[in-house]
Design a protein around this motif. Structure first.
Motif, short mmCIF file in Angstrom:
data_model
loop_
_atom_site.label_atom_id
_atom_site.label_comp_id
_atom_site.label_asym_id
_atom_site.label_seq_id
_atom_site.Cartn_x
_atom_site.Cartn_y
_atom_site.Cartn_z
N PHE A 87 70.80 -16.80 40.18
CA PHE A 87 70.73 -17.89 38.89
C PHE A 87 69.92 -18.95 39.01
O PHE A 87 69.34 -19.36 38.15
CB PHE A 87 72.36 -18.46 38.65
N PRO A 91 67.83 -17.80 35.74
CA PRO A 91 69.24 -17.95 35.26
C PRO A 91 69.44 -16.95 34.30
O PRO A 91 70.37 -16.36 34.15
CB PRO A 91 69.21 -19.58 34.75
N GLN A 92 68.07 -16.66 33.36
CA GLN A 92 68.47 -15.69 32.30
C GLN A 92 68.79 -14.43 32.81
O GLN A 92 69.66 -13.78 32.08
CB GLN A 92 67.25 -16.09 31.40
N THR A 148 69.09 -25.29 29.96
CA THR A 148 69.57 -25.08 31.27
C THR A 148 70.78 -25.45 31.58
O THR A 148 71.77 -24.54 32.06
CB THR A 148 68.58 -25.81 32.37
N ARG A 152 74.09 -22.74 32.64
CA ARG A 152 74.91 -22.99 33.91
C ARG A 152 76.43 -23.01 33.38
O ARG A 152 77.34 -22.34 34.15
CB ARG A 152 74.64 -24.39 34.39
N MET A 155 77.34 -19.37 32.95
CA MET A 155 77.80 -18.79 34.21
C MET A 155 78.89 -19.14 34.84
O MET A 155 79.64 -18.09 35.20
CB MET A 155 76.47 -18.95 34.97
#
Length: 215
Positions: A87, A91-92, A148, A152, A155
């Motif tokens: 991540f 991250p994507q 962003t 997060r 996730m």
């Protein structure tokens, strides 16, 4: 006779209204934030929202989670750890993998597959109502529709949903509680597709302490 019929009709209407109200309370309690989402989509029409959610319960309420063989659960846990560690760098990509893992794990547990998106999410909402909105957020974030911080948070919500899907059903104790520990984890296993066949890993399972701390 006419007066009696009017009284009986009024009493029946009152009981029916009370029953409908109780059903709405029960559905709101069961679905939580999903109830509010459906209600908003029906422009505040509680009868329409209650009808839609009652239909979901009727269609999918009898689904029972299929047991996962220990090695299959371990494969998913290993892939999840790799996605989580990925991540910080991407991250994507990590969210896209998280979405694939959630979809595959849900299907492995007996829910309709992601190739039928409406049924897939509706069925999950009946059994995981408090996670399904997070699942939608994961989808949006994986598609690049979030910043962003939103990624997060998505996730983190995805991890909670993953834990719920991967948890051993009540009454099954064989190996329970052993699947999420890091000790002894074999990262050389090839990840699984939705149908359980092996394929090449989509993400590098490199250790990354920074990634673990970030989530």
């Amino acid at each position: 006779m006419a007066v009696a019929a009017v009284i009986a009709g009024t009493a029946y209407a009152s009981l029916a209204k009370r029953g409908a109200g109780n059903r709405g309370v029960s559905l709101r309690r069961r679905f939580g934030p999903e109830y509010d989402r459906v209600l908003a989509r029906h422009s505040g029409d509680s009868k329409a929202a209650d009808h839609e959610l009652s239909e979901r319960v009727r269609r999918y309420g009898t689904i029972e989670a299929h047991p996962l063989p220990p090695h299959v659960r371990e494969q998913y846990v290993t892939r999840w750890a790799a996605a989580q560690e990925r991540f910080v760098e991407s991250p994507q990509e990590a969210l896209a993998e998280a979405e694939r893992l959630l979809a595959g794990l849900a299907q492995a547990r007996g829910f309709p597959g992601p190739e039928r998106p409406d049924e897939h999410v509706d069925a999950l909402s009946v059994h995981h109502a408090h996670h399904v909105e997070g699942y939608r957020r994961v989808h949006a974030a994986a598609a690049g529709l979030s910043g962003t911080e939103e990624m997060r948070e998505a996730m983190l919500q995805a991890r909670a949903f993953f834990d719920a899907l991967a948890a051993e059903p009540t009454g099954r104790t064989a190996g329970a509680g052993k699947h999420f520990g890091r000790k002894g984890r074999d990262r050389t296993h090839r990840p699984l597709t939705h149908d359980g066949h092996a394929r090449r890993p989509l993400l590098s399972p490199r250790g990354n302490a920074k990634g673990r701390e970030a989530l």
